[in-house]
Structures are given as structure tokens and as C-alpha cells.
Scaffold this motif. Structure first.
Motif, PDB file in Angstrom:
ATOM      1  N   THR A   1      -0.780  24.114  -4.917  1.00 36.53           N
ATOM      2  CA  THR A   1      -2.166  23.629  -4.815  1.00 36.53           C
ATOM      3  C   THR A   1      -2.655  22.994  -6.114  1.00 36.53           C
ATOM      4  OG1 THR A   1      -2.915  25.853  -5.352  1.00 36.53           O
ATOM      5  CG2 THR A   1      -2.869  25.258  -3.028  1.00 36.53           C
ATOM      6  N   ALA A   2      -1.995  23.315  -7.228  1.00 35.92           N
ATOM      7  CA  ALA A   2      -2.419  22.727  -8.504  1.00 35.92           C
ATOM      8  C   ALA A   2      -1.525  21.563  -8.915  1.00 35.92           C
ATOM      9  CB  ALA A   2      -2.389  23.789  -9.598  1.00 35.92           C
ATOM     10  N   SER A   3      -0.467  21.325  -8.172  1.00 33.79           N
ATOM     11  CA  SER A   3       0.461  20.264  -8.566  1.00 33.79           C
ATOM     12  C   SER A   3       0.618  19.208  -7.474  1.00 33.79           C
ATOM     13  CB  SER A   3       1.823  20.867  -8.916  1.00 33.79           C
ATOM     14  OG  SER A   3       2.323  21.651  -7.836  1.00 33.79           O
ATOM     15  N   VAL A   4       1.143  19.621  -6.327  1.00 38.89           N
ATOM     16  CA  VAL A   4       1.426  18.639  -5.274  1.00 38.89           C
ATOM     17  C   VAL A   4       0.138  18.166  -4.593  1.00 38.89           C
ATOM     18  CG1 VAL A   4       2.705  18.206  -3.146  1.00 38.89           C
ATOM     19  CG2 VAL A   4       3.694  19.662  -4.908  1.00 38.89           C
ATOM     20  N   THR A   5      -0.751  19.099  -4.284  1.00 39.98           N
ATOM     21  CA  THR A   5      -1.979  18.728  -3.562  1.00 39.98           C
ATOM     22  C   THR A   5      -2.783  17.652  -4.305  1.00 39.98           C
ATOM     23  OG1 THR A   5      -2.066  20.911  -2.559  1.00 39.98           O
ATOM     24  CG2 THR A   5      -4.100  19.618  -2.518  1.00 39.98           C
ATOM     25  N   PRO A   6      -3.094  17.848  -5.594  1.00 37.01           N
ATOM     26  CA  PRO A   6      -3.846  16.773  -6.269  1.00 37.01           C
ATOM     27  C   PRO A   6      -3.051  15.480  -6.396  1.00 37.01           C
ATOM     28  CG  PRO A   6      -3.280  18.526  -7.820  1.00 37.01           C
ATOM     29  CD  PRO A   6      -2.935  19.027  -6.460  1.00 37.01           C
ATOM     30  N   ALA A   7      -1.744  15.595  -6.524  1.00 35.08           N
ATOM     31  CA  ALA A   7      -0.919  14.373  -6.612  1.00 35.08           C
ATOM     32  C   ALA A   7      -1.037  13.560  -5.325  1.00 35.08           C
ATOM     33  CB  ALA A   7       0.531  14.745  -6.884  1.00 35.08           C
TER      34      ALA A   7
ATOM     35  N   THR B   1       0.836  -1.204   0.000  1.00 28.55           N
ATOM     36  CA  THR B   1       0.000   0.000   0.000  1.00 28.55           C
ATOM     37  C   THR B   1       0.870   1.253   0.000  1.00 28.55           C
ATOM     38  OG1 THR B   1      -1.722  -1.199   1.184  1.00 28.55           O
ATOM     39  CG2 THR B   1      -1.843   1.197   1.231  1.00 28.55           C
ATOM     40  N   ALA B   2       1.901   1.265   0.844  1.00 27.90           N
ATOM     41  CA  ALA B   2       2.801   2.426   0.894  1.00 27.90           C
ATOM     42  C   ALA B   2       3.504   2.607  -0.451  1.00 27.90           C
ATOM     43  CB  ALA B   2       3.822   2.252   2.016  1.00 27.90           C
ATOM     44  N   ASP B   3       3.976   1.512  -1.035  1.00 25.07           N
ATOM     45  CA  ASP B   3       4.677   1.581  -2.321  1.00 25.07           C
ATOM     46  C   ASP B   3       3.758   2.124  -3.415  1.00 25.07           C
ATOM     47  OD1 ASP B   3       6.925   0.552  -1.192  1.00 25.07           O
ATOM     48  OD2 ASP B   3       6.749  -1.448  -2.048  1.00 25.07           O
ATOM     49  N   LEU B   4       2.587   1.526  -3.516  1.00 28.03           N
ATOM     50  CA  LEU B   4       1.680   1.887  -4.605  1.00 28.03           C
ATOM     51  C   LEU B   4       1.147   3.304  -4.434  1.00 28.03           C
ATOM     52  CD1 LEU B   4      -0.198  -1.531  -4.822  1.00 28.03           C
ATOM     53  CD2 LEU B   4       1.569  -0.704  -6.366  1.00 28.03           C
ATOM     54  N   ALA B   5       0.861   3.696  -3.188  1.00 30.43           N
ATOM     55  CA  ALA B   5       0.359   5.061  -2.936  1.00 30.43           C
ATOM     56  C   ALA B   5       1.439   6.087  -3.276  1.00 30.43           C
ATOM     57  CB  ALA B   5      -0.073   5.204  -1.485  1.00 30.43           C
ATOM     58  N   SER B   6       2.668   5.807  -2.879  1.00 31.22           N
ATOM     59  CA  SER B   6       3.761   6.734  -3.185  1.00 31.22           C
ATOM     60  C   SER B   6       3.971   6.811  -4.696  1.00 31.22           C
ATOM     61  CB  SER B   6       5.066   6.281  -2.511  1.00 31.22           C
ATOM     62  OG  SER B   6       4.894   6.229  -1.120  1.00 31.22           O
ATOM     63  N   TYR B   7       3.875   5.659  -5.339  1.00 33.09           N
ATOM     64  CA  TYR B   7       4.053   5.648  -6.790  1.00 33.09           C
ATOM     65  C   TYR B   7       2.970   6.481  -7.469  1.00 33.09           C
ATOM     66  CZ  TYR B   7       5.098   4.081 -11.469  1.00 33.09           C
ATOM     67  OH  TYR B   7       5.441   4.072 -12.796  1.00 33.09           O
ATOM     68  N   ALA B   8       1.726   6.321  -7.005  1.00 31.73           N
ATOM     69  CA  ALA B   8       0.613   7.081  -7.600  1.00 31.73           C
ATOM     70  C   ALA B   8       0.856   8.582  -7.471  1.00 31.73           C
ATOM     71  CB  ALA B   8      -0.701   6.702  -6.931  1.00 31.73           C
ATOM     72  N   ALA B   9       1.341   9.007  -6.291  1.00 32.93           N
ATOM     73  CA  ALA B   9       1.605  10.432  -6.080  1.00 32.93           C
ATOM     74  C   ALA B   9       2.751  10.900  -6.980  1.00 32.93           C
ATOM     75  CB  ALA B   9       1.931  10.686  -4.609  1.00 32.93           C
ATOM     76  N   ALA B  10       3.812  10.095  -7.062  1.00 35.70           N
ATOM     77  CA  ALA B  10       4.967  10.483  -7.886  1.00 35.70           C
ATOM     78  C   ALA B  10       4.589  10.500  -9.367  1.00 35.70           C
ATOM     79  CB  ALA B  10       6.135   9.525  -7.647  1.00 35.70           C
ATOM     80  N   TYR B  11       3.755   9.553  -9.771  1.00 31.28           N
ATOM     81  CA  TYR B  11       3.330   9.508 -11.176  1.00 31.28           C
ATOM     82  C   TYR B  11       2.519  10.762 -11.516  1.00 31.28           C
ATOM     83  CZ  TYR B  11       1.371   7.751 -15.552  1.00 31.28           C
ATOM     84  OH  TYR B  11       1.022   7.603 -16.867  1.00 31.28           O
ATOM     85  N   SER B  12       1.657  11.174 -10.576  1.00 28.63           N
ATOM     86  CA  SER B  12       0.862  12.390 -10.795  1.00 28.63           C
ATOM     87  C   SER B  12       1.779  13.614 -10.885  1.00 28.63           C
ATOM     88  CB  SER B  12      -0.142  12.575  -9.658  1.00 28.63           C
ATOM     89  OG  SER B  12      -1.050  11.501  -9.649  1.00 28.63           O
ATOM     90  N   GLU B  13       2.808  13.621 -10.059  1.00 29.00           N
ATOM     91  CA  GLU B  13       3.763  14.727 -10.148  1.00 29.00           C
ATOM     92  C   GLU B  13       4.496  14.696 -11.491  1.00 29.00           C
ATOM     93  OE1 GLU B  13       4.772  15.971  -5.598  1.00 29.00           O
ATOM     94  OE2 GLU B  13       6.293  14.822  -6.660  1.00 29.00           O
ATOM     95  N   ALA B  14       4.783  13.494 -11.964  1.00 30.24           N
ATOM     96  CA  ALA B  14       5.414  13.382 -13.287  1.00 30.24           C
ATOM     97  C   ALA B  14       4.486  13.933 -14.364  1.00 30.24           C
ATOM     98  CB  ALA B  14       5.759  11.916 -13.579  1.00 30.24           C
TER      99      ALA B  14
END
Lengths: 115, 367
Positions: free
Chosen positions: B132-138, B52-65
Motif C-alpha cells: 500500500t505504500a509502494s505499488v498502490t501510489p505508483a 498513453t499506455a506507454d507513458l502511464a506504464s512508465y510513470a508507474a515503473a518510475y515511481s516503483e524505481a
């Protein structure tokens, strides 16, 4: 003398009576470990498939399907902007048969999602 | 008589001895059964928690990408606009008139038009890079992923956004910008980016001045120049952007908590006191929002021509190293990896643990 003869073999009978119960406990332990192992295996394979697809599992992804974050030999290029995405791996595994042929079918989905 | 009854008493004393022994063994086995099951559940839950930690972090990093690739795109539009302005000025040079002045009004109008076109593009970049438009939604996507993988963990997930030194902490990175007519400022952003604020443009201006026998016959050739505020850049290729995620939860009960309803196995994240913790780090990589590496093979941008021969004093602001690479992806990183920016991941984990009342020995963190 007669009494001694009557008591002879009593322990053996007691042990024989209790042995099935002991065996049941051993079988239950083995069975529960099997379920636990299958579940852990499922979780790990599902996660690996979601992240790395067949690349990591080396073609041994039996029973695992989905859409991986990996494309070819590299991670997918992120689509521009905050578009929706979902990568997932669904893995299934079956524990050994339990009492009465009731092996547990486990199915686990690991997901990386924007929703 | 007493001697005759002795064997009978002995036999009675031995009656049920084996049953007692077997009962004791059985009791021990049942304890082992419970222990084995419990350990199995905890191991299984630990795997789920780490996943869960891995996948959640990946989802956030992917959104930042995704955000970063959008920033590359917007930065490219800014650069293209500059290139078009330069091309227009060069292709129309020399501007010819009889006004007898240093600057050409026609060329200056082109420059003003370019500045007016650049301002909204700069603001678009700033708004997209805004925290607020980049990190927050990620991070919201990271929370969604945690919940989707392990029900009940949304509220027990953190991306260290409240810890100073974390790349996800609001105010950790700032974007300072300038426009031509819309002012400037600083906003908390996904990363630190500098802005090119002296992008040179020039043109040739052939103007004729009045002579003794004419009103427009003495030529003068000038090379007026101006500068734009434009694209954003970094001085390193690997931006200090990464996400550290922490998830914790607990099995529902301590022993024999096994259910099979709806495919559920193991534990939930509520109740009980067998707290399990998992940390993971993921980061965007392989792209470049602005000028970074010299000789980057992926660099494809050219920012239009300057008029030549012109004065030798023109400074090309960061142009020689320009590389805008829309290739951001996300990958899992190690907690002990040497990541740029802010605190080290293990330090953040230690701070996070302290907030949860835990004293982590990060030497054991090998993930």
C-alpha cells in the motif's frame, strides 16, 4: 439535324460544371490526410521527446521541447522516495495549407507525471 | 412523322447522362473521403492510445524505481548501524573486568542498544516496501499520467492489479521480517525480499577470576558472539518488478469526428463503438536493494569488522556478495520480453482480454 447540333457538347459542359466539385473532394481528402499525418507525427514526436528527448530524434526534434526522462544516454535515476516528477514533450506541427491558406497548427503534449 | 421525330427522342434520352455518371463517381469519392478520414482518425487514436499506455506504464515503473531507491537507502542505514555496532565492539575489545563470567555486561549492553536501534529501522523498511505504500501510489501515478495524456482514460486503464500472477497484484510478493523486540510477520510488498537474520557480531572479553591468593588475578579470554536481524536482500540482480498497463477507448463517432477546439483532434474515450486497445510494459532496473551480484562494480558497502582472531565458526550472512546500489531507473520493456516473476506479459494481456470479452491472439503482439 438542328436538334442534334443543339445537344452536341452537352456532356462536356456537364462534366466541366461538376469537375470543380470533384476536385474539391480530392483536395479535401488530401487536406484531411495532411491533418491526420501532422497529428500522428505530433503525437509520436511528443511521446519520444518525453521518453528519450533528442537522443532518439537524433537532433531532428524541430518544434519539440520539454524535459525528457532520458538524461545523457541513460534514463534518469529515480529520485529517492515518492517525490513528484514530470517529464514531458510538446511537439507542434502544421498541416499543409487548406482552402484559403488555413493550415491547421497542431500542438500535442505527452506527459509522464506524478500529479 | 414518326421518322422525323426519332432523332429528337434519342437526344432527349441522352440528356443528363453525364450528370448521372458524374454523380455516381462523386458519391463514391465522398464515401472514400469518409473512409479515408475515418481510418486516419483510427490510426491517430491508436497512436494516442499506445502512447498513453506507454507513458502511464512508465510513470508507474518510475515511481516503483523511486520506492526501490528509497529501500536501498533504508537498507543502507540498517547496514551502517550494524557496521557501527561491530566497530564499537571491536575497537573496545578486549573488554576487561573482574566479573569472571563469559560475557561482558558492557559489551552486551552495546549489543542490546544496537538491537534496539535496528528494530525501528527494520520496521521503516517494511513499511516502505509494503504494497500500500509502494505499488498502490505508483499505480495511482500511472492512472494520473493516462488521464493527462488522453482525457477520459483513467477509468479505462488497468495495471493488471486484479490478475493473480501480475507483479502488481496485491499478495503476489511478500516480505517476511523479524525484529528483536517488536515481533515479526509478513506483509504484501513490492517484491520478495529475504532478511539477513543471523548477522554475526563478536568481541573479545578478558575477564579475571579469583585465584588462591587473590580475588581477581586469573585471566580468561573469551570471544562471545551474538547475532542481529538486519538488512534485506535478494538472490538475483533483476527484481521481478514490472508494470503492465492496458488502456482502451473509442473515438467519439465513427465518421468525420474532427474538432479543433482547444487543440483537440480526433477522438475522445467515450461513446461510439470503435474500441481500441493498447498494452505496454515498463520496469525498474539497474539498482539493487540488497546483496545480489558477486563482484558488482557498484558495490560499495562494507559492514564493519568482526573481532579477529575469533572463533572460526562465524557465518557471514550474505555479506560477501553485498551490493546496495541506489541507481534504479525505469525503462519500457517488450511484451515478449522474458521478465521474471509471475505470469508472462502476453499471458496477462490474454487474461485481461478475456475479462473484457476479447480473445487476443498474442502472437500478433509485437510491441
Amino acid at each position: 439535324m438542328r436538334l442534334r447540333r443543339i445537344r452536341r457538347g452537352q456532356s462536356a459542359v456537364e462534366v466541366m460544371l461538376l469537375m470543380p466539385v470533384v476536385m474539391m473532394v480530392f483536395i479535401a481528402m488530401y487536406y484531411l490526410w495532411s491533418v491526420t499525418f501532422a497529428a500522428a507525427n505530433c503525437h509520436m514526436r511528443a511521446r519520444e521527446y518525453a521518453l528519450h528527448g533528442d537522443e532518439y530524434l537524433g537532433g531532428r526534434s524541430q518544434g519539440t521541447t520539454g524535459s525528457s526522462a532520458l538524461s545523457g544516454s541513460d534514463y534518469r535515476k529515480a529520485e529517492r522516495g515518492l517525490t513528484s516528477f514530470e517529464f514531458s514533450g510538446t511537439s507542434s506541427d502544421t498541416s499543409i495549407d487548406g482552402v484559403g491558406n488555413s493550415g491547421v497548427n497542431l500542438s500535442v503534449t505527452a506527459v509522464i507525471t506524478s500529479n | 412523322m414518326a421518322r422525323l421525330l426519332q432523332p429528337l427522342r434519342r437526344a432527349r434520352a441522352r440528356a443528363g447522362q453525364a450528370a448521372v455518371f458524374v454523380a455516381m463517381v462523386l458519391f463514391t469519392l465522398v464515401i472514400f473521403l469518409a473512409l479515408a478520414t475515418n481510418i486516419g482518425i483510427i490510426v491517430n487514436d491508436k497512436i494516442r492510445m499506445q502512447n498513453t499506455a506507454d507513458l502511464a506504464s512508465y510513470a508507474a515503473a518510475y515511481s516503483e524505481a523511486q520506492v526501490l531507491n528509497n529501500l536501498v537507502y533504508l537498507n543502507g542505514i540498517i547496514a551502517d548501524t550494524v557496521a557501527q555496532c561491530r566497530s564499537t565492539l571491536v575497537s573496545s575489545s578486549p573488554y576487561v573486568d573482574c566479573l569472571c563470567q563469559y560475557e561482558s555486561p558492557v559489551a552486551e549492553a552495546v549489543i542490546e542498544g544496537c538491537k534496539m536501534a535496528l528494530d525501528p529501522l527494520i520496521m521503516q523498511f517494511v513499511m516502505a516496501a509494503n504494497y500500500t505504500a509502494s505499488v498502490t501510489p505508483a499505480l495511482q501515478r500511472g492512472y494520473s499520467t493516462a488521464e493527462a495524456n488522453f482525457s477520459g482514460t483513467r477509468s479505462q486503464t488497468s495495471f493488471m492489479e486484479t490478475l493473480p500472477g501480475s507483479p502488481t497484484f496485491v499478495g503476489q510478493y511478500w516480505l517476511t521480517y523479524s525484529t528483536h523486540f517488536m515481533g515479526g510477520g509478513s506483509v504484501p510488498a513490492i517484491a520478495n525480499y529475504d532478511q539477513a537474520t543471523s548477522i554475526q557480531v563478536n568481541y573479545a572479553h578478558l575477564t579475571f577470576c579469583p585465584g588462591p591468593n587473590c580475588s581477581c588475578c586469573i585471566p580468561y579470554l573469551y570471544y562471545p558472539q551474538d547475532s542481529f536481524n538486519g538488512w534485506f536482500y535478494k538472490d538475483n540482480s533483476d527484481p521481478e518488478i514490472w508494470v503492465e498497463g492496458r488502456v482502451y477507448g473509442t473515438p467519439q463517432k465513427q465518421f468525420l469526428d474532427i474538432k479543433y477546439s482547444g487543440g483537440y483532434f480526433g477522438a475522445s474515450a467515450t461513446g461510439g463503438d470503435d474500441l481500441l486497445y493498447a498494452y505496454a510494459v515498463a520496469k525498474p532496473y539497474e539498482g539493487s536493494v540488497g546483496p545480489t551480484l558477486t563482484g558488482n562494480p557498484n558495490a560499495t558497502w562494507t559492514i564493519g569488522p568482526l573481532y579477529s582472531p575469533g572463533p572460526g565458526s562465524l557465518v557471514l550472512d550474505k555479506e560477501r556478495d553485498l551490493a546496495m546500489v541506489e541507481e534504479y531507473r525505469a525503462r519500457l520493456a517488450g511484451l515478449n520480453e522474458d521478465l521474471r516473476g509471475g505470469s508472462a506479459p502476453t499471458d496477462l494481456a490474454q487474461m485481461d482480454g478475456a475479462m473484457l470479452g476479447k480473445m487476443w491472439n498474442v502472437a500478433y503482439f509485437k510491441h
